[in-house]
Design a protein around this motif. Structure first.
Motif, PDB file in Angstrom:
ATOM      1  N   ASP A  75     -22.528 -22.045   0.784  1.00 39.22           N
ATOM      2  CA  ASP A  75     -21.114 -21.866   1.128  1.00 39.22           C
ATOM      3  C   ASP A  75     -20.238 -22.280  -0.052  1.00 39.22           C
ATOM      4  O   ASP A  75     -19.306 -23.072   0.097  1.00 39.22           O
ATOM      5  CB  ASP A  75     -20.759 -22.679   2.363  1.00 39.22           C
ATOM      6  CG  ASP A  75     -19.392 -22.288   2.913  1.00 39.22           C
ATOM      7  OD1 ASP A  75     -18.724 -23.139   3.529  1.00 39.22           O
ATOM      8  OD2 ASP A  75     -18.975 -21.137   2.690  1.00 39.22           O
ATOM      9  N   SER A  76     -20.577 -21.773  -1.211  1.00 37.33           N
ATOM     10  CA  SER A  76     -19.842 -22.134  -2.417  1.00 37.33           C
ATOM     11  C   SER A  76     -19.410 -20.885  -3.179  1.00 37.33           C
ATOM     12  O   SER A  76     -19.890 -19.777  -2.917  1.00 37.33           O
ATOM     13  CB  SER A  76     -20.704 -23.015  -3.319  1.00 37.33           C
ATOM     14  OG  SER A  76     -21.807 -22.298  -3.818  1.00 37.33           O
ATOM     15  N   VAL A  77     -18.498 -21.097  -4.084  1.00 36.96           N
ATOM     16  CA  VAL A  77     -18.100 -20.061  -5.035  1.00 36.96           C
ATOM     17  C   VAL A  77     -18.469 -20.593  -6.409  1.00 36.96           C
ATOM     18  O   VAL A  77     -17.927 -21.619  -6.836  1.00 36.96           O
ATOM     19  CB  VAL A  77     -16.601 -19.754  -4.947  1.00 36.96           C
ATOM     20  CG1 VAL A  77     -16.194 -18.767  -6.042  1.00 36.96           C
ATOM     21  CG2 VAL A  77     -16.260 -19.177  -3.575  1.00 36.96           C
ATOM     22  N   ASP A  78     -19.386 -19.931  -7.065  1.00 39.26           N
ATOM     23  CA  ASP A  78     -19.931 -20.432  -8.312  1.00 39.26           C
ATOM     24  C   ASP A  78     -19.378 -19.682  -9.514  1.00 39.26           C
ATOM     25  O   ASP A  78     -19.008 -18.510  -9.416  1.00 39.26           O
ATOM     26  CB  ASP A  78     -21.457 -20.310  -8.304  1.00 39.26           C
ATOM     27  CG  ASP A  78     -22.107 -21.292  -7.358  1.00 39.26           C
ATOM     28  OD1 ASP A  78     -23.347 -21.337  -7.320  1.00 39.26           O
ATOM     29  OD2 ASP A  78     -21.373 -22.025  -6.656  1.00 39.26           O
ATOM     30  N   LEU A  79     -19.354 -20.383 -10.626  1.00 37.66           N
ATOM     31  CA  LEU A  79     -18.965 -19.796 -11.905  1.00 37.66           C
ATOM     32  C   LEU A  79     -20.133 -19.982 -12.869  1.00 37.66           C
ATOM     33  O   LEU A  79     -20.381 -21.099 -13.317  1.00 37.66           O
ATOM     34  CB  LEU A  79     -17.705 -20.474 -12.451  1.00 37.66           C
ATOM     35  CG  LEU A  79     -17.234 -20.020 -13.839  1.00 37.66           C
ATOM     36  CD1 LEU A  79     -16.815 -18.558 -13.811  1.00 37.66           C
ATOM     37  CD2 LEU A  79     -16.079 -20.901 -14.316  1.00 37.66           C
ATOM     38  N   GLN A  80     -20.846 -18.900 -13.125  1.00 44.23           N
ATOM     39  CA  GLN A  80     -21.941 -18.937 -14.090  1.00 44.23           C
ATOM     40  C   GLN A  80     -21.374 -18.636 -15.469  1.00 44.23           C
ATOM     41  O   GLN A  80     -20.751 -17.597 -15.676  1.00 44.23           O
ATOM     42  CB  GLN A  80     -23.005 -17.904 -13.731  1.00 44.23           C
ATOM     43  CG  GLN A  80     -24.152 -17.812 -14.723  1.00 44.23           C
ATOM     44  CD  GLN A  80     -25.004 -19.065 -14.775  1.00 44.23           C
ATOM     45  OE1 GLN A  80     -25.339 -19.628 -13.731  1.00 44.23           O
ATOM     46  NE2 GLN A  80     -25.347 -19.524 -15.967  1.00 44.23           N
ATOM     47  N   MET A  81     -21.570 -19.561 -16.389  1.00 42.31           N
ATOM     48  CA  MET A  81     -21.016 -19.423 -17.728  1.00 42.31           C
ATOM     49  C   MET A  81     -22.149 -19.339 -18.736  1.00 42.31           C
ATOM     50  O   MET A  81     -22.922 -20.288 -18.878  1.00 42.31           O
ATOM     51  CB  MET A  81     -20.108 -20.610 -18.047  1.00 42.31           C
ATOM     52  CG  MET A  81     -19.000 -20.818 -17.029  1.00 42.31           C
ATOM     53  SD  MET A  81     -17.856 -22.134 -17.471  1.00 42.31           S
ATOM     54  CE  MET A  81     -18.957 -23.556 -17.361  1.00 42.31           C
ATOM     55  N   ASN A  82     -22.253 -18.209 -19.399  1.00 42.95           N
ATOM     56  CA  ASN A  82     -23.275 -17.997 -20.410  1.00 42.95           C
ATOM     57  C   ASN A  82     -22.638 -17.823 -21.787  1.00 42.95           C
ATOM     58  O   ASN A  82     -21.433 -17.579 -21.886  1.00 42.95           O
ATOM     59  CB  ASN A  82     -24.105 -16.754 -20.069  1.00 42.95           C
ATOM     60  CG  ASN A  82     -24.822 -16.871 -18.749  1.00 42.95           C
ATOM     61  OD1 ASN A  82     -25.256 -17.957 -18.347  1.00 42.95           O
ATOM     62  ND2 ASN A  82     -24.976 -15.760 -18.044  1.00 42.95           N
ATOM     63  N   SER A  83     -23.459 -17.942 -22.803  1.00 42.00           N
ATOM     64  CA  SER A  83     -22.983 -17.773 -24.183  1.00 42.00           C
ATOM     65  C   SER A  83     -21.719 -18.584 -24.435  1.00 42.00           C
ATOM     66  O   SER A  83     -20.730 -18.078 -24.982  1.00 42.00           O
ATOM     67  CB  SER A  83     -22.720 -16.284 -24.464  1.00 42.00           C
ATOM     68  OG  SER A  83     -23.881 -15.518 -24.255  1.00 42.00           O
ATOM     69  N   LEU A  84     -21.762 -19.825 -24.038  1.00 39.03           N
ATOM     70  CA  LEU A  84     -20.582 -20.677 -24.144  1.00 39.03           C
ATOM     71  C   LEU A  84     -20.176 -20.902 -25.596  1.00 39.03           C
ATOM     72  O   LEU A  84     -21.029 -20.980 -26.494  1.00 39.03           O
ATOM     73  CB  LEU A  84     -20.834 -22.004 -23.446  1.00 39.03           C
ATOM     74  CG  LEU A  84     -20.729 -21.937 -21.914  1.00 39.03           C
ATOM     75  CD1 LEU A  84     -21.421 -23.123 -21.265  1.00 39.03           C
ATOM     76  CD2 LEU A  84     -19.269 -21.860 -21.487  1.00 39.03           C
ATOM     77  N   LYS A  85     -18.878 -21.001 -25.778  1.00 43.05           N
ATOM     78  CA  LYS A  85     -18.287 -21.208 -27.093  1.00 43.05           C
ATOM     79  C   LYS A  85     -17.489 -22.507 -27.082  1.00 43.05           C
ATOM     80  O   LYS A  85     -17.022 -22.946 -26.024  1.00 43.05           O
ATOM     81  CB  LYS A  85     -17.354 -20.049 -27.433  1.00 43.05           C
ATOM     82  CG  LYS A  85     -18.001 -18.679 -27.377  1.00 43.05           C
ATOM     83  CD  LYS A  85     -16.970 -17.583 -27.615  1.00 43.05           C
ATOM     84  CE  LYS A  85     -17.606 -16.200 -27.543  1.00 43.05           C
ATOM     85  NZ  LYS A  85     -16.586 -15.139 -27.780  1.00 43.05           N
ATOM     86  N   PRO A  86     -17.291 -23.111 -28.251  1.00 45.48           N
ATOM     87  CA  PRO A  86     -16.480 -24.340 -28.287  1.00 45.48           C
ATOM     88  C   PRO A  86     -15.095 -24.154 -27.665  1.00 45.48           C
ATOM     89  O   PRO A  86     -14.560 -25.093 -27.058  1.00 45.48           O
ATOM     90  CB  PRO A  86     -16.399 -24.640 -29.784  1.00 45.48           C
ATOM     91  CG  PRO A  86     -17.674 -24.092 -30.335  1.00 45.48           C
ATOM     92  CD  PRO A  86     -17.906 -22.828 -29.552  1.00 45.48           C
ATOM     93  N   GLU A  87     -14.538 -22.969 -27.789  1.00 45.04           N
ATOM     94  CA  GLU A  87     -13.209 -22.719 -27.217  1.00 45.04           C
ATOM     95  C   GLU A  87     -13.219 -22.636 -25.694  1.00 45.04           C
ATOM     96  O   GLU A  87     -12.164 -22.537 -25.071  1.00 45.04           O
ATOM     97  CB  GLU A  87     -12.590 -21.449 -27.810  1.00 45.04           C
ATOM     98  CG  GLU A  87     -13.477 -20.225 -27.770  1.00 45.04           C
ATOM     99  CD  GLU A  87     -14.220 -20.000 -29.069  1.00 45.04           C
ATOM    100  OE1 GLU A  87     -14.749 -20.981 -29.637  1.00 45.04           O
ATOM    101  OE2 GLU A  87     -14.289 -18.825 -29.506  1.00 45.04           O
ATOM    102  N   ASP A  88     -14.390 -22.673 -25.084  1.00 42.34           N
ATOM    103  CA  ASP A  88     -14.476 -22.755 -23.625  1.00 42.34           C
ATOM    104  C   ASP A  88     -14.329 -24.190 -23.127  1.00 42.34           C
ATOM    105  O   ASP A  88     -14.260 -24.423 -21.913  1.00 42.34           O
ATOM    106  CB  ASP A  88     -15.816 -22.191 -23.133  1.00 42.34           C
ATOM    107  CG  ASP A  88     -15.975 -20.705 -23.404  1.00 42.34           C
ATOM    108  OD1 ASP A  88     -17.078 -20.299 -23.807  1.00 42.34           O
ATOM    109  OD2 ASP A  88     -14.997 -19.961 -23.202  1.00 42.34           O
ATOM    110  N   THR A  89     -14.284 -25.131 -24.051  1.00 38.18           N
ATOM    111  CA  THR A  89     -14.123 -26.529 -23.665  1.00 38.18           C
ATOM    112  C   THR A  89     -12.808 -26.724 -22.918  1.00 38.18           C
ATOM    113  O   THR A  89     -11.744 -26.357 -23.415  1.00 38.18           O
ATOM    114  CB  THR A  89     -14.161 -27.431 -24.908  1.00 38.18           C
ATOM    115  OG1 THR A  89     -15.473 -27.365 -25.490  1.00 38.18           O
ATOM    116  CG2 THR A  89     -13.844 -28.870 -24.540  1.00 38.18           C
ATOM    117  N   ALA A  90     -12.899 -27.283 -21.730  1.00 43.42           N
ATOM    118  CA  ALA A  90     -11.721 -27.459 -20.876  1.00 43.42           C
ATOM    119  C   ALA A  90     -12.132 -28.182 -19.604  1.00 43.42           C
ATOM    120  O   ALA A  90     -13.329 -28.370 -19.335  1.00 43.42           O
ATOM    121  CB  ALA A  90     -11.108 -26.104 -20.525  1.00 43.42           C
ATOM    122  N   ILE A  91     -11.135 -28.560 -18.846  1.00 45.37           N
ATOM    123  CA  ILE A  91     -11.393 -28.988 -17.472  1.00 45.37           C
ATOM    124  C   ILE A  91     -11.278 -27.735 -16.605  1.00 45.37           C
ATOM    125  O   ILE A  91     -10.284 -27.003 -16.691  1.00 45.37           O
ATOM    126  CB  ILE A  91     -10.395 -30.054 -17.015  1.00 45.37           C
ATOM    127  CG1 ILE A  91     -10.496 -31.294 -17.899  1.00 45.37           C
ATOM    128  CG2 ILE A  91     -10.660 -30.436 -15.553  1.00 45.37           C
ATOM    129  CD1 ILE A  91      -9.456 -32.351 -17.603  1.00 45.37           C
TER     130      ILE A  91
END
Length: 112
Positions: A75-91
């Motif tokens: 019962d969740s909504v997921d965010l799969q993040m691939n090929s992460l980049k330094p600019e994806d750094t965030a809360i």
């Protein structure tokens, strides 16, 4: 309604993380959900969203790398993040897309 986001952490560039957002009362099944992020010194931005039919939208900078999905078993909504980049750094935050209800945020740090 309360939202709980989890799954953040530290990962090297090119790596993957999966964030999960759970909501009280199974509300995630009956309303659109969004994932947002806020990097240091920047405004909060909408990363992507999923509506009740499962249709997803993404901001251009994450298209082809991030995927939002509903996980019925959790019962969740997921965010799969691939090929992460330094600019994806965030809360990263989850939110009911059309209501002012936010999760507490989870930190994602991508090292170069």
């Amino acid at each position: 309604v309360q939202l709980q986001a989890s799954g953040g952490g530290l990962v090297q560039a090119g790596g993957s993380l999966r964030l999960s957002c759970t909501a009280s009362g199974s509300i995630s099944r009956i309303t659109a959900m969004g994932w947002y992020r806020q990097a240091p010194g920047k405004q909060r931005e909408l990363v992507g969203s999923i509506d009740t039919s499962g249709m997803t939208t993404y901001t251009d900078s994450v298209k082809g790398r991030f995927t939002i999905s509903r996980v019925t078993a959790d019962d969740s909504v997921d965010l799969q993040m691939n090929s992460l980049k330094p600019e994806d750094t965030a809360i990263y935050y989850c939110k009911l897309l059309y209501y002012d209800v936010w999760g507490q945020g989870t930190q994602v740090t991508v090292s170069s």
